[in-house]
Motif scaffolding. Structure first.
Motif, mmCIF file in Angstrom:
data_model
loop_
_atom_site.group_PDB
_atom_site.id
_atom_site.type_symbol
_atom_site.label_atom_id
_atom_site.label_comp_id
_atom_site.label_asym_id
_atom_site.label_seq_id
_atom_site.Cartn_x
_atom_site.Cartn_y
_atom_site.Cartn_z
ATOM 1 N N GLY A 106 0.789 -1.224 0.000
ATOM 2 C CA GLY A 106 0.000 0.000 0.000
ATOM 3 C C GLY A 106 0.820 1.272 0.000
ATOM 4 O O GLY A 106 0.260 2.358 -0.167
ATOM 5 N N SER A 107 2.124 1.163 0.179
ATOM 6 C CA SER A 107 3.003 2.336 0.195
ATOM 7 C C SER A 107 3.978 2.260 -0.976
ATOM 8 O O SER A 107 4.204 1.190 -1.549
ATOM 9 C CB SER A 107 3.806 2.398 1.506
ATOM 10 N N TYR A 108 4.537 3.428 -1.318
ATOM 11 C CA TYR A 108 5.581 3.395 -2.336
ATOM 12 C C TYR A 108 6.762 2.588 -1.820
ATOM 13 O O TYR A 108 7.339 1.776 -2.558
ATOM 14 C CB TYR A 108 6.029 4.814 -2.705
ATOM 15 N N GLU A 109 7.133 2.800 -0.567
ATOM 16 C CA GLU A 109 8.123 1.948 0.089
ATOM 17 C C GLU A 109 7.827 1.934 1.577
ATOM 18 O O GLU A 109 7.875 2.974 2.248
ATOM 19 C CB GLU A 109 9.549 2.433 -0.175
ATOM 20 N N ASP A 110 7.527 0.744 2.093
ATOM 21 C CA ASP A 110 7.152 0.569 3.488
ATOM 22 C C ASP A 110 8.398 0.281 4.320
ATOM 23 O O ASP A 110 9.003 -0.787 4.187
ATOM 24 C CB ASP A 110 6.157 -0.588 3.611
ATOM 25 N N PRO A 111 8.842 1.212 5.185
ATOM 26 C CA PRO A 111 10.055 0.968 5.974
ATOM 27 C C PRO A 111 9.925 -0.208 6.937
ATOM 28 O O PRO A 111 10.917 -0.871 7.256
ATOM 29 C CB PRO A 111 10.264 2.296 6.717
ATOM 30 N N PHE A 112 8.707 -0.474 7.412
ATOM 31 C CA PHE A 112 8.510 -1.596 8.327
ATOM 32 C C PHE A 112 8.682 -2.928 7.592
ATOM 33 O O PHE A 112 9.266 -3.873 8.129
ATOM 34 C CB PHE A 112 7.124 -1.500 8.976
ATOM 35 N N ASN A 113 8.207 -2.984 6.364
ATOM 36 C CA ASN A 113 8.409 -4.181 5.558
ATOM 37 C C ASN A 113 9.881 -4.346 5.187
ATOM 38 O O ASN A 113 10.410 -5.464 5.160
ATOM 39 C CB ASN A 113 7.552 -4.101 4.289
ATOM 40 N N THR A 114 10.541 -3.233 4.899
ATOM 41 C CA THR A 114 11.973 -3.279 4.604
ATOM 42 C C THR A 114 12.746 -3.844 5.779
ATOM 43 O O THR A 114 13.630 -4.697 5.609
ATOM 44 C CB THR A 114 12.490 -1.863 4.273
ATOM 45 N N TYR A 115 12.435 -3.378 6.976
ATOM 46 C CA TYR A 115 13.111 -3.870 8.185
ATOM 47 C C TYR A 115 12.865 -5.355 8.388
ATOM 48 O O TYR A 115 13.789 -6.114 8.722
ATOM 49 C CB TYR A 115 12.624 -3.071 9.398
ATOM 50 N N GLU A 116 11.633 -5.788 8.175
ATOM 51 C CA GLU A 116 11.298 -7.194 8.361
ATOM 52 C C GLU A 116 12.068 -8.070 7.376
ATOM 53 O O GLU A 116 12.627 -9.112 7.753
ATOM 54 C CB GLU A 116 9.791 -7.394 8.187
ATOM 55 N N MET A 117 12.109 -7.676 6.116
ATOM 56 C CA MET A 117 12.834 -8.443 5.112
ATOM 57 C C MET A 117 14.342 -8.455 5.406
ATOM 58 O O MET A 117 15.017 -9.472 5.223
ATOM 59 C CB MET A 117 12.580 -7.858 3.716
ATOM 60 N N PHE A 118 14.847 -7.323 5.850
ATOM 61 C CA PHE A 118 16.277 -7.226 6.161
ATOM 62 C C PHE A 118 16.653 -8.171 7.297
ATOM 63 O O PHE A 118 17.672 -8.863 7.237
ATOM 64 C CB PHE A 118 16.610 -5.771 6.534
ATOM 65 N N MET A 119 15.835 -8.205 8.336
ATOM 66 C CA MET A 119 16.146 -9.049 9.497
ATOM 67 C C MET A 119 15.946 -10.530 9.195
ATOM 68 O O MET A 119 16.564 -11.388 9.851
ATOM 69 C CB MET A 119 15.263 -8.640 10.685
ATOM 70 N N ASN A 120 15.131 -10.868 8.193
ATOM 71 C CA ASN A 120 14.846 -12.273 7.886
ATOM 72 C C ASN A 120 15.793 -12.875 6.852
ATOM 73 O O ASN A 120 15.660 -14.062 6.527
ATOM 74 C CB ASN A 120 13.409 -12.417 7.367
ATOM 75 N N SER A 121 16.741 -12.110 6.344
ATOM 76 C CA SER A 121 17.629 -12.621 5.296
ATOM 77 C C SER A 121 19.087 -12.259 5.583
ATOM 78 O O SER A 121 19.449 -11.070 5.566
ATOM 79 C CB SER A 121 17.211 -12.062 3.933
ATOM 80 N N ASN A 122 19.907 -13.289 5.838
ATOM 81 C CA ASN A 122 21.342 -13.053 6.023
ATOM 82 C C ASN A 122 21.992 -12.571 4.728
ATOM 83 O O ASN A 122 22.951 -11.792 4.752
ATOM 84 C CB ASN A 122 22.029 -14.329 6.506
ATOM 85 N N THR A 123 21.478 -13.037 3.594
ATOM 86 C CA THR A 123 22.042 -12.625 2.304
ATOM 87 C C THR A 123 21.856 -11.134 2.085
ATOM 88 O O THR A 123 22.779 -10.429 1.644
ATOM 89 C CB THR A 123 21.381 -13.402 1.155
ATOM 90 N N ILE A 124 20.662 -10.635 2.398
ATOM 91 C CA ILE A 124 20.414 -9.196 2.260
ATOM 92 C C ILE A 124 21.299 -8.410 3.220
ATOM 93 O O ILE A 124 21.846 -7.353 2.866
ATOM 94 C CB ILE A 124 18.926 -8.880 2.506
ATOM 95 N N GLN A 125 21.489 -8.924 4.419
ATOM 96 C CA GLN A 125 22.325 -8.232 5.399
ATOM 97 C C GLN A 125 23.768 -8.116 4.928
ATOM 98 O O GLN A 125 24.386 -7.042 4.996
ATOM 99 C CB GLN A 125 22.258 -8.968 6.742
ATOM 100 N N TRP A 126 24.334 -9.231 4.435
ATOM 101 C CA TRP A 126 25.716 -9.200 3.962
ATOM 102 C C TRP A 126 25.856 -8.344 2.707
ATOM 103 O O TRP A 126 26.869 -7.640 2.530
ATOM 104 C CB TRP A 126 26.230 -10.612 3.705
#
Length: 473
Positions: A294-314
């Motif tokens: 529903g947003s152009y970019e949802d920061p809460f969704n970004t945070y959730e995806m970031f914390m759930n993926s080691n690949t994204i973190q690295w």
């Protein structure tokens, strides 16, 4: 130098070994940054609704860029406190009090004998150093280039979503067009006819590369030609805004009375950019409607995806360091040479980016999920790259690695030998003036004290840096 110069020598700065090494370092770090940026957009992670989705987060990458740039503040204060030799910083010595405003002088070794005169001169030098410190207003003034950087990066990241990274990088080469226009019509820095020819060929290359993106989208059923068009438009808009940033940075780093050192420039741009992302950009992106829950970019969704993926973190860690390295070396390119060279830097990066992306697709990954394949329209893109290099080589004359149009077959009938001779004469006169100024400084230094012996040996890098602020614009 206080204002825009009308001589042409400022447009054609000589590039030595040290400057060339900085230029190459900027290309390497810039290539890594571009590849990592596109790779992050092709990764998947678990979002707030528990499903896998693409990590296409242009605002987050822009925010990460500014956070990485803030590391420049730590380096800035470390260079000042520890007196670390670094381009743009000259540290005050006790007996060298004849300085340009905004800069200090490299420390020089003296004899062990200290006199009352030495102590008095040391006190005077300390006072002068304090008065020549970066004024407080400059810290707030640097919000302007950070706004340019924020707008340029956000626009380019939005465009990158719809384009291959090599096409994206080639389109960013259009920045040299806008920089050249602004240097002549805004800063009053006259350009030669051969430089305008170089700009013309850059325009041709942008047309070829933009056409490649649209042709590829027409040929691929999974791609929308409208997306490719908007991707090209967004990146071109970002290149224009970034050209404003390049010219403004050159002006700020070469002001007579309050020049900003490179690391301070990077760090403050990072600080203001991070603050603007948190209090302005992210709230707008969250409330502006879009496809991210529903947003152009949802920061809460970004945070959730970031914390759930080691690949994204690295990937973000690598992106963090490469983006800082690129911004550091790119600003040094602007400082040591000028804003045109910064734009030229962006014209050389497409070669390394495209080759790296092809290697990732055909050599490193087996599934073909990352990198970029060769298509039947890649020949047009390759032609655009050659035209880009041709135009850049023409523009960069008479420096090493450039092309002089003197009636050869590749000159298309142009013979501009007179312009090159005029530039070479100006460079020769500048070298003579620089040698005379160095002799005057050495003469003054020898008269400073009868008891202390001044060592004439300083590093070649320091000697080169002493003339950096004068001939830029």
């Amino acid at each position: 130098m206080g204002g825009a110069s009308n001589d042409s020598s400022s447009s054609t700065t000589r590039c030595g070994v040290f400057e060339l090494s900085i230029f190459v370092a900027a290309i390497v770090s810039g290539t890594a940054c571009s590849i990592c940026s596109k790779t992050m957009m092709e990764l998947h992670g678990v979002g707030i609704d528990g499903t896998m989705e693409l990590f296409t987060k242009p605002i987050f990458q822009t925010f990460g860029m500014f956070v990485g740039m803030m590391f420049g503040l730590i380096m800035h204060w470390a260079v000042l406190v520890l007196k670390i030799p670094f381009p743009g910083y000259e540290h005050t010595s006790a007996l060298d009090n004849d300085q340009r405003p905004g800069y200090n002088t490299t420390s020089t070794n003296y004899g062990a004998i200290q006199s009352e005169k030495d102590q008095l001169l040391a006190s005077q030098a300390s006072t002068a150093s304090t008065s020549n410190a970066t004024p407080v207003w400059m810290y707030f003034f640097l919000i302007i280039p950070s706004i340019f950087d924020l707008g340029a990066t956000a626009l380019c990241m939005m465009g990158l979503r719809y384009l291959d990274v090599s096409i994206y990088q080639l389109l960013r080469g259009s920045g040299i067009i806008f920089v050249a226009l602004m240097k002549q019509h805004v800063l009053g820095d006259r350009l030669f006819f051969f430089q305008w020819l170089g700009v013309f060929w850059n325009v041709v290359s942008v047309i070829l590369v933009g056409a490649t993106a649209i042709l590829n989208s027409n040929d691929d059923v999974d791609l929308d030609p409208n997306d490719a068009f908007w991707g090209v438009a967004l990146v071109m808009a970002g290149a224009f805004v970034q050209a404003l940033q390049f010219v403004f940075e050159e002006k700020v780093m070469s002001m007579e009375d309050a020049a900003a050192p490179p690391l301070l420039l990077i760090g403050m741009e990072g600080f203001w950019g991070t603050l603007l992302c948190l209090v302005v950009v992210y709230p707008l992106a969250y409330y502006f409607p879009g496809e991210d829950h529903g947003s152009y970019e949802d920061p809460f969704n970004t945070y959730e995806m970031f914390m759930n993926s080691n690949t994204i973190q690295w990937s973000f860690v690598i992106y963090f360091f490469t983006i800082f390295a690129y911004n550091l070396f790119a600003v040094l390119v602007t400082f040591m040479l000028n804003s045109i060279w910064h734009a030229i830097l962006d014209n050389f990066r497409p070669i390394t980016v495209w080759l790296t992306d092809l290697m990732i697709f055909y050599v490193i990954t087996e599934t073909g999920d990352f990198g970029e394949p060769w298509t039947k329209f890649s020949v047009v893109q390759l032609l655009g790259m050659f035209v880009l290099l041709y135009g850049t080589a023409i523009y960069n004359a008479p420096n090493a690695g450039s092309l002089k149009l003197e009636g050869q077959w590749y000159s298309f009938g142009f013979n501009l030998r007179g312009e090159y001779e005029e530039i070479e004469l100006e460079i020769h006169e500048e070298e003579l003036n620089r040698e005379w100024e160095e002799r005057q400084q050495n003469f003054k230094a020898r008269r400073t004290s009868s008891l202390a012996e001044r060592s004439p040996h300083t590093s070649i890098h320091t000697q080169a840096l002493r003339g950096f602020a004068s001939p830029k614009i």
